[in-house]
Design an enzyme around this catalytic site. Structure first.
Site, PDB file in Angstrom:
ATOM      1  N   ALA A  62       0.864  -1.174   0.000  1.00  0.00           N
ATOM      2  CA  ALA A  62       0.000   0.000   0.000  1.00  0.00           C
ATOM      3  C   ALA A  62       0.902   1.226   0.000  1.00  0.00           C
ATOM      4  O   ALA A  62       2.082   1.130   0.337  1.00  0.00           O
ATOM      5  CB  ALA A  62      -0.868  -0.020   1.244  1.00  0.00           C
ATOM      6  N   GLY A 101       0.369  -5.147   0.602  1.00  0.00           N
ATOM      7  CA  GLY A 101      -0.786  -5.140  -0.305  1.00  0.00           C
ATOM      8  C   GLY A 101      -0.444  -5.664  -1.683  1.00  0.00           C
ATOM      9  O   GLY A 101      -1.309  -6.210  -2.382  1.00  0.00           O
ATOM     10  N   GLU A 104      -0.738  -9.266  -1.390  1.00  0.00           N
ATOM     11  CA  GLU A 104      -2.172  -9.571  -1.246  1.00  0.00           C
ATOM     12  C   GLU A 104      -2.883  -9.499  -2.600  1.00  0.00           C
ATOM     13  O   GLU A 104      -3.780 -10.290  -2.875  1.00  0.00           O
ATOM     14  CB  GLU A 104      -2.794  -8.629  -0.216  1.00  0.00           C
ATOM     15  CG  GLU A 104      -2.319  -8.916   1.211  1.00  0.00           C
ATOM     16  CD  GLU A 104      -2.798  -7.875   2.201  1.00  0.00           C
ATOM     17  OE1 GLU A 104      -3.494  -8.265   3.159  1.00  0.00           O
ATOM     18  OE2 GLU A 104      -2.491  -6.682   1.993  1.00  0.00           O
TER      19      GLU A 104
HETATM   20  N1  T1G Z   1       4.654   3.435   0.176  1.00  0.00           N
HETATM   21  C1  T1G Z   1       5.170   4.658  -0.104  1.00  0.00           C
HETATM   22  N2  T1G Z   1       6.494   4.902  -0.388  1.00  0.00           N
HETATM   23  C2  T1G Z   1       7.306   3.840  -0.380  1.00  0.00           C
HETATM   24  C3  T1G Z   1       6.841   2.527  -0.085  1.00  0.00           C
HETATM   25  C4  T1G Z   1       5.455   2.346   0.192  1.00  0.00           C
HETATM   26  N3  T1G Z   1       4.925   1.148   0.446  1.00  0.00           N
HETATM   27  N4  T1G Z   1       7.908   1.699  -0.149  1.00  0.00           N
HETATM   28  C5  T1G Z   1       8.983   2.454  -0.471  1.00  0.00           C
HETATM   29  N5  T1G Z   1       8.631   3.728  -0.612  1.00  0.00           N
HETATM   30  C6  T1G Z   1       9.519   4.852  -0.995  1.00  0.00           C
HETATM   31  C7  T1G Z   1      10.599   5.140   0.048  1.00  0.00           C
HETATM   32  O1  T1G Z   1      10.157   6.015   1.030  1.00  0.00           O
HETATM   33  C8  T1G Z   1      11.694   5.762  -0.823  1.00  0.00           C
HETATM   34  O2  T1G Z   1      11.337   7.097  -1.053  1.00  0.00           O
HETATM   35  C9  T1G Z   1      11.567   5.012  -2.133  1.00  0.00           C
HETATM   36  O3  T1G Z   1      10.252   4.453  -2.147  1.00  0.00           O
HETATM   37  C10 T1G Z   1      12.546   3.890  -2.284  1.00  0.00           C
HETATM   38  O4  T1G Z   1      12.459   3.063  -1.144  1.00  0.00           O
HETATM   39  C11 T1G Z   1      -2.960  -3.171   2.901  1.00  0.00           C
HETATM   40  C12 T1G Z   1      -1.283  -2.196   4.989  1.00  0.00           C
HETATM   41  C13 T1G Z   1      10.344  -2.025  -1.393  1.00  0.00           C
HETATM   42  C14 T1G Z   1      12.117  -3.252  -0.191  1.00  0.00           C
HETATM   43  O5  T1G Z   1       6.226  -2.244   4.113  1.00  0.00           O
HETATM   44  O6  T1G Z   1      10.480  -2.292   2.320  1.00  0.00           O
HETATM   45  O7  T1G Z   1       0.725  -2.894   2.212  1.00  0.00           O
HETATM   46  O8  T1G Z   1      13.239   8.243   0.060  1.00  0.00           O
HETATM   47  O9  T1G Z   1      14.801   3.521  -0.318  1.00  0.00           O
HETATM   48  O10 T1G Z   1      16.029   0.095  -0.366  1.00  0.00           O
HETATM   49  O11 T1G Z   1      -1.935  -4.985   3.838  1.00  0.00           O
HETATM   50  O12 T1G Z   1      11.166   0.290   0.181  1.00  0.00           O
HETATM   51  O13 T1G Z   1      13.296   7.835  -2.372  1.00  0.00           O
HETATM   52  O14 T1G Z   1      11.662   9.466  -1.370  1.00  0.00           O
HETATM   53  O15 T1G Z   1      13.361   1.710   0.730  1.00  0.00           O
HETATM   54  O16 T1G Z   1      15.318  -0.466  -2.719  1.00  0.00           O
HETATM   55  C15 T1G Z   1       3.777  -2.839   3.138  1.00  0.00           C
HETATM   56  C16 T1G Z   1       8.028  -0.967   2.267  1.00  0.00           C
HETATM   57  C17 T1G Z   1       3.031  -1.538   3.190  1.00  0.00           C
HETATM   58  C18 T1G Z   1       7.343  -2.257   2.027  1.00  0.00           C
HETATM   59  C19 T1G Z   1      12.673  -1.221  -1.574  1.00  0.00           C
HETATM   60  N6  T1G Z   1       4.980  -2.672   2.351  1.00  0.00           N
HETATM   61  N7  T1G Z   1       9.129  -0.725   1.368  1.00  0.00           N
HETATM   62  O17 T1G Z   1      13.794  -0.965  -0.798  1.00  0.00           O
HETATM   63  O18 T1G Z   1      14.285   1.440  -1.603  1.00  0.00           O
HETATM   64  S1  T1G Z   1       1.630  -1.676   4.239  1.00  0.00           S
HETATM   65  C20 T1G Z   1       6.135  -2.383   2.930  1.00  0.00           C
HETATM   66  C21 T1G Z   1      10.297  -1.403   1.506  1.00  0.00           C
HETATM   67  C22 T1G Z   1       0.519  -2.597   3.327  1.00  0.00           C
HETATM   68  C23 T1G Z   1      -1.643  -3.797   3.172  1.00  0.00           C
HETATM   69  C24 T1G Z   1      -0.706  -3.055   4.042  1.00  0.00           C
HETATM   70  C25 T1G Z   1      11.410  -0.998   0.601  1.00  0.00           C
HETATM   71  C26 T1G Z   1      11.586  -1.891  -0.655  1.00  0.00           C
HETATM   72  P1  T1G Z   1      12.422   8.204  -1.185  1.00  0.00           P
HETATM   73  P2  T1G Z   1      13.785   2.446  -0.481  1.00  0.00           P
HETATM   74  P3  T1G Z   1      14.971   0.018  -1.387  1.00  0.00           P
END
Ligand code: T1G
Ligand code: NAD
Length: 699
Positions: A62, A101, A104
């Site tokens: 998400a 998500g 999912e």
């Molecule tokens: N939403 C918004 N921005 C995100 C994002 C996300 N999910 N994931 C990464 N970014 C932005 C981050 O802030 C950065 O921005 C840029 O992307 C690159 O990220 C309904 C409730 C995918 C493994 O928890 O673990 O889904 O600093 O530096 O090292 O059930 O990002 O460049 O401006 O981390 O290559 C669940 C979170 C959400 C995954 C990549 N998903 N992301 O790592 O790059 S909750 C997560 C990560 C959800 C549902 C629920 C990592 C990555 P900026 P980065 P990276």
């Protein structure tokens, strides 16, 4: 259809392509785009539908930036039920990381294929959340209750091949052209008349878990939650998956998701998610600042820190030369590295051949002449400024032009060290935390003359060795250790005022600290702090100041390393035990100092230990030592095990309210004196303006 989500018919297969850089997060426009495409595909000539992504990864979840804001339609559950109820097979084609998500979405599809290097996972728990779009109901149906519990409570990703074994992925694509392979796979499914395989139709065998399984799971999770609540709610969701029909289970999941997404714990953990990524950015450094290549590293001093630092580089295939004063010290240091790797192999966390490969990358010498070709040197010798200046003068002669010369000092003046060389622009502080191969934080200390490319290179190499970097300017103790002074001081003052060591430490541990301040002192060695205080000339002349630490050290009680400090330690298990001898020592010292002891509440213990830390954090912001308050939060969460569910000390202060913090500090000022409790000017200003540290930005 937007350019973020496109839908095309390729032969008889409909292809939904998502392109929402950087990680194809499920922002509203993406959700709308997928829904529109699936709806359109129901009416066209397509025989199957493939969902795939552009860029470096499949949907990584998400859009976390949308949380905490009013939700926008369509909700993800609506999108997923459109996919699941499609009259044509929907196939997810996964590359990179299908997370949260995103995973999912793929679980709502009828089939999932992935390239071998892909990973899938539900990391929501790391944001204080749970999978809120069916993950807790669909994963147990496919992989079983126990595997689902482990996967969702840990939040750790699973590689494609293991995911296939768990039944979460149907096809691991051998080729590199994922879309072509996915189209072929879809075609085969259509040709073979494959059914619309909906995970929701799978029932879980109630006998797959023993009676009391979930109660035990709750207890186990509570032990390591440290103030987090998501783990407990995840157990409830998986329990519902077993006990309730799918739609009831989804309802229960949604209910608990909504509770968590509005919780302060999740807000704090989301704060840390973005703070960690912000901390990597140096405000006045252009994003395209060039960097230097780091192909070989030298480390001076193979003691407690040097050895762990070497492992960090060998772990990412960078050769390391260790330099020591003599071969005895060298062999001792290399021996410790070998032992540490062996323990990891014995725990099954590292293949033996990998250990050997890493050990082969680490060599040793006592000859500074042997490091003329390295790109980076990290000095980790005794914490003595004169010795460090001497060593940097030697490095200045021994190392090639352009080599970065770094110091791992915990407190010393990096500018003074730089001035001992003819190349201050190449000098930087790289402050690891013990154990260096385990702790995630790296404080990067910017000297007055440190060159931009040296800073950019240090931040980059820090990320490469798996560290979270935060920038500090030069001051005594930089960000972390400087703020720790007041925290440790008050922990010992509280003993004189009437607390036992256990009362102080358990109050902070209940707050969520991994270890209380007094037990932490015992772990690091009370003599380290004692020697550092002896060397300082700027401490107040107050007999109460660190009184008990001094008394214990002078009795030979240096902490765990001598088997006793504030606590005594079980020689076999190293478990800490309260020591009545220490408690009577404290009473005697309080009497000698004329202090009347009294009962002290847990709340007062927490405030007296944390508020000096927050107040010093505000001074650090005022002075521009830290770029932003969220960097300070990153330092404390990743360097001092401050609870993530509190978001770090500055976020916590904002949550409590700066006016409340300011008023309490003033109250303590009245009770305990100006010298320790003078509010910082910034805290006073923001409290008066009703503002937060997060709103305050250095110019
Ligand atoms: N939403 C918004 N921005 C995100 C994002 C996300 N999910 N994931 C990464 N970014 C932005 C981050 O802030 C950065 O921005 C840029 O992307 C690159 O990220 C309904 C409730 C995918 C493994 O928890 O673990 O889904 O600093 O530096 O090292 O059930 O990002 O460049 O401006 O981390 O290559 C669940 C979170 C959400 C995954 C990549 N998903 N992301 O790592 O790059 S909750 C997560 C990560 C959800 C549902 C629920 C990592 C990555 P900026 P980065 P990276
Ligand atoms: P240590 O005493 O365990 O090791 C220091 C090593 O330096 C010893 O092996 C010694 O033989 C070697 N050494 C001394 N003089 C030398 C010289 N001239 N040339 C080569 N080697 C020499 O110390 P440590 O705990 O590893 O600390 C090292 C540095 O790291 C200090 O500046 C300390 O403040 C800092 N630091 C320590 C910790 C910690 O928790 N221990 C954490 C962060 C930073």
């Amino acid at each position: 259809m937007t350019n973020v989500v496109t839908y095309t018919l390729q032969g008889t297969i409909g292809v939904i392509k998502i392109n929402n850089p950087p990680v194809n997060a499920l922002a509203q426009v993406v959700r709308q785009g997928i829904l529109d495409a699936v709806t359109a595909a129901q009416k066209d000539a397509s025989e199957a539908i493939v969902i795939a992504c552009e860029g470096r990864t499949f949907i990584a979840g998400a859009d976390i930036t949308e949380f905490g804001k009013p939700p926008k339609a369509p909700g993800l559950p609506e999108v997923l039920s459109a996919i699941e109820n499609s009259t044509k097979p929907v196939i997810a084609a996964i590359h990179g990381t299908a997370l949260g998500g995103g995973f999912e979405v793929s679980l709502a599809c009828h089939y999932r294929c992935a390239i071998a290097s892909a990973q899938v996972g539900l990391p929501e728990v790391k944001l204080g959340l749970l999978p809120g779009a069916g993950g807790t109901q669909r994963v147990p149906r496919v992989a079983g209750v126990k595997a689902a519990l482990e996967m969702i409570t840990s939040g750790n990703p699973v590689d494609a091949i293991s995911a296939k074994k768990m039944g979460l992925i149907d096809e691991v694509i051998a080729g590199s052209d994922l879309l072509a392979c996915a189209l072929a796979y879809a075609g085969d499914l259509v040709e073979s008349g494959a059914p619309l395989k909906r995970i929701r139709d799978i029932t879980i065998d109630p006998a797959s878990v023993e009676p009391g399984f979930f109660d035990k799971a709750r207890k186990d999770q509570a032990k390591r939650a440290r103030g987090q609540i998501a783990q407990d709610r995840i157990v409830s969701c998986i329990e519902a998956a077993l006990a309730l029909p799918m739609d009831k289970g989804l309802e229960r999941e949604r209910e608990l998701f909504k509770e968590l997404v509005t919780s302060p714990e999740s807000a704090a953990m989301r704060h840390i998610f973005f703070a960690e990524r912000q901390a990597a950015k140096i405000k006045d450094l252009p994003a395209d600042t060039p960097t230097r290549s780091i192909k070989k590293v030298a480390i001076i001093g193979v003691g407690t820190m040097g050895g762990g630092i070497a492992m960090c580089f060998a772990n990412v295939d960078i050769p390391v030369v260790m330099v020591e004063v003599n071969s005895e010290a060298l062999n001792r240091g290399l021996g410790i590295i070998n032992k540490n790797y062996s323990i990891t192999v014995q725990k099954g966390k590292l293949p033996a051949e990998q250990m050997q490969k890493r050990l082969d990358l680490i060599t040793g010498t006592t000859d500074y002449g042997a490091i003329g070709d390295v790109d980076l040197v990290i000095e980790a010798v005794f914490e003595n400024l004169e010795l460090k200046k001497e060593i940097f003068a030697r490095l200045d002669k021994a190392c090639k032009p352009g080599a970065i010369l770094a110091t791992n000092t915990s407190y010393q003046d990096v500018d003074a060290i730089a001035a001992a060389t003819g190349r201050p622009q190449d000098i930087v502080g790289i402050h690891f935390f013990s154990p260096a191969n385990v702790m995630t934080l790296l404080e990067v200390v910017r000297g007055a003359k440190t060159a931009n490319d040296v800073l950019a290179t240090t931040m980059l190499i820090g990320k490469k060795i798996g560290k979270v970097c935060a920038l500090s300017r030069v001051c005594y103790g930089f960000i972390g250790n400087r703020m720790l002074g007041g925290y440790g001081r008050e922990a010992q003052m509280l003993l004189l005022d009437g607390c036992t060591p256990e009362q102080v430490d358990s109050a902070l541990e209940k707050f969520g600290m991994a270890m209380g301040p007094l037990a932490m002192g015992d772990l690091a060695g009370l003599d380290v702090g004692y020697k550092a205080r002896q060397a300082r000339t700027d401490l107040p002349d107050d007999p109460k100041l660190f009184r008990m630490g001094t008394v214990l050290v002078e009795m030979g009680r240096h902490g765990q390393k001598t088997g006793a400090g504030f606590y005594k330690y079980d020689p076999a298990t190293r478990a800490r035990m309260s020591d009545p001898e220490v408690e009577s020592l404290i009473k005697a010292e309080a009497k000698n100092l004329g202090i009347e002891q009294r009962r002290i509440s847990e709340q007062e213990i927490i405030e007296r230990c944390l508020y000096p830390l927050i107040n010093e954090g505000a001074r650090i912001l005022e002075e521009g030592i830290a770029q932003r308050s969220s960097d300070i939060d990153v330092v404390y969460v990743y360097g001092y095990a401050f609870p993530t569910a509190k978001g770090g000390p500055m976020h916590y202060a904002d949550h409590v309210g700066l006016k409340n913090v300011y008023d309490k500090i003033n109250e303590f000022r009245g009770r305990y004196g100006e010298q320790y409790w003078k509010p910082s000017a910034l805290l006073e200003k923001l409290a008066a303006q009703g503002k937060t540290f997060a709103e305050w930005e250095s110019d």
